[in-house]
Each structure stands twice: as structure tokens, then as C-alpha cells.
Design an enzyme around this catalytic site. Sequence first.
Site: not given
Length: 322
Positions: A184-185, A304
Site C-alpha cells: 500500500s503506502q 486490499h
Amino acid sequence: MPIVDMPLKELKKYKGKNERPKDFDIYWDKALADLNAQSLEYKLEPAAFQAEGVECYHLYFTGVGGAKIHCKFVKPAQTPSPCRALLMFHGYHCDSGDWMDKVAYAKFGYVVAAMDTRGQGGLSNDPLTVEGACLEGQIIKGLDDPNPEKMFYRNVFLDTAQIARIVMALPYVDANRVAATGFSQGGALTVACACLEPRLKLACTGYPFLTDYRRVWEDMDIGISAYCEIKNYFRYRDPMHEREAEVFTRLGYIDLHNLADRIQAKVVMFTALSDTVCPPSTQFAIYNNIKSEKELVVYPDYGHEYLPKSGDIIFKLLDQEL
């Protein structure tokens, strides 16, 4: 398989749509010049958490703009020869996590540095002062400032390259055997590190964030996603979209699909085709612009979330490539 984005055949050709500013390369060359002026000095403080056979520390360095950046740092207790090293980056708003996954790698001879992103859930601070609003997220921090060099993620991306340089300069680390990983980030920052530090050997990135902002805004439902701050920015700061072109051009400076062609490391990307947080097309916008050696690991039925076997795959990749 439910389709939440483009079919896989189209994804494999998609290269992104967010604007690339005309002075993009000048912008990032200047940013790297600022990074080159930064010291590679750091401070180690023994951590309260310790484990047999390894040494655990808090590592601090000064990042661009004067930020105090913190990393969890773990090394083998004995380093008779130059070690492999692994950089770890975390998800949006979170922190560098527990010690145990770092200890596990150190037990196998790795030096590990897990960075807390400035101004988020960890111990790194963010002294950046900008004009305009931040609202609830950091993508838009600096968006209204007259100086595009005050975009928040510009400095975060530079932090990733700086910790890579610090680790590579350690006398007990082999600078040619350093990798980065995150999801993700953290996946985005893994990509950023590979874009800005050409010596990185391997980048294992999972469903990376911070890319192809216009695609997310124009073509996807961003109201519940990690990109909802863009929608709210327009709602509160530009409800008539009078500055739309300017906004997306400015965001283009921190759009990783625009930086991806700088990567020299091998990249292994984990992507989940049912991801509604960081849509697959935005991830492929990065992947399809990478010119170095690359490999794709696809999870058709996952979103996710935790991707089974991804940790095992990364461990084996590190062992093979480093």
C-alpha cells in the site's frame, strides 16, 4: 472473477493518465540535489526490545527540511562479512510495526531498517509548513502552496532514498545487496526508493498507493478509498473545479507512474485484482512504465488485504536475488 477495474488484458497495457508536469525531470533533479546536500549521519539508541543473536536499535537521521526521521533498526549481533540489507516501509497513517518481523530477517543475516513515515503514526516528525489546507490526508498537503517543492510526499520520497544511502554506507553492509519492501503506502515508498536510489537491487512492492490520481478521480469511485481526500479537496477548496487541470498537474510531481522509468532495480509487484482501495489500473500504471527487469504476482480474488504466501515469496526472492 468480479471486475472492479479493467480486464487483466487491458491492465497489462495501461500506462496511466495523470498529467506529467513539463518540468518534471527538473523538479526531481533539484530534489535529488537537495538530498545530496543532506548528511548521512545518524544516531543509534538501543531499544528496550532485544532478542538473542541480534541487536535492536532506534535509528534517527535528519531528513530534507529538518525532519527527525525514525527507523526501527535490527542487525545480526555478529557481522563478520558484509551483510545483505532490507528496507521496510509501512502503510498509510501507520508506523513501522512490531520488532519481530525485523528480528526474523536479522536472524538470517540481514540488516533491517524499517522507516516511520514523517508525520504519521510512528516517531518521525514533520516540520513542513505549507499554505492551504490538509483536510484529512497528506496527498494534498502542499497542493495550495505557491512552491511545488513543498508537496509533502516529495520529502517522504526523499526520506526513502536517504535511509537507503545511510544503510548502504554502513561498513558491515554490502551496498550491492540491498532491497526494499512494503504494501500500500509502503509499496509506494518501495517504488519511490527504487526510483531515487539506483543502487537498490530489488524492490518487492504490494498494491502500491500514490499513483495515477486522475484515473482514480475520473474513472473510479474514490468516496471510500484511500484517495478520498482528493474528492474532499475539490468539495471544500474548489467545488466548481476551476483549478482542476492545475491540481492534477501539481499532483503529477508526486505520481509514481511518472517516476517509474527511472527504476534500475528488479521489481516484483504483488497486485490484487479486486482491490477497491488502490485500484489495479493505478498499480499497472507504475508497472507498465518500469523499464528494468520486473515480475508480476497476481491475486485475482483478493482485494486490499493480506495476500497469502506473499511473505514467503518475498523471503525466497530476497534469498535468490541478494
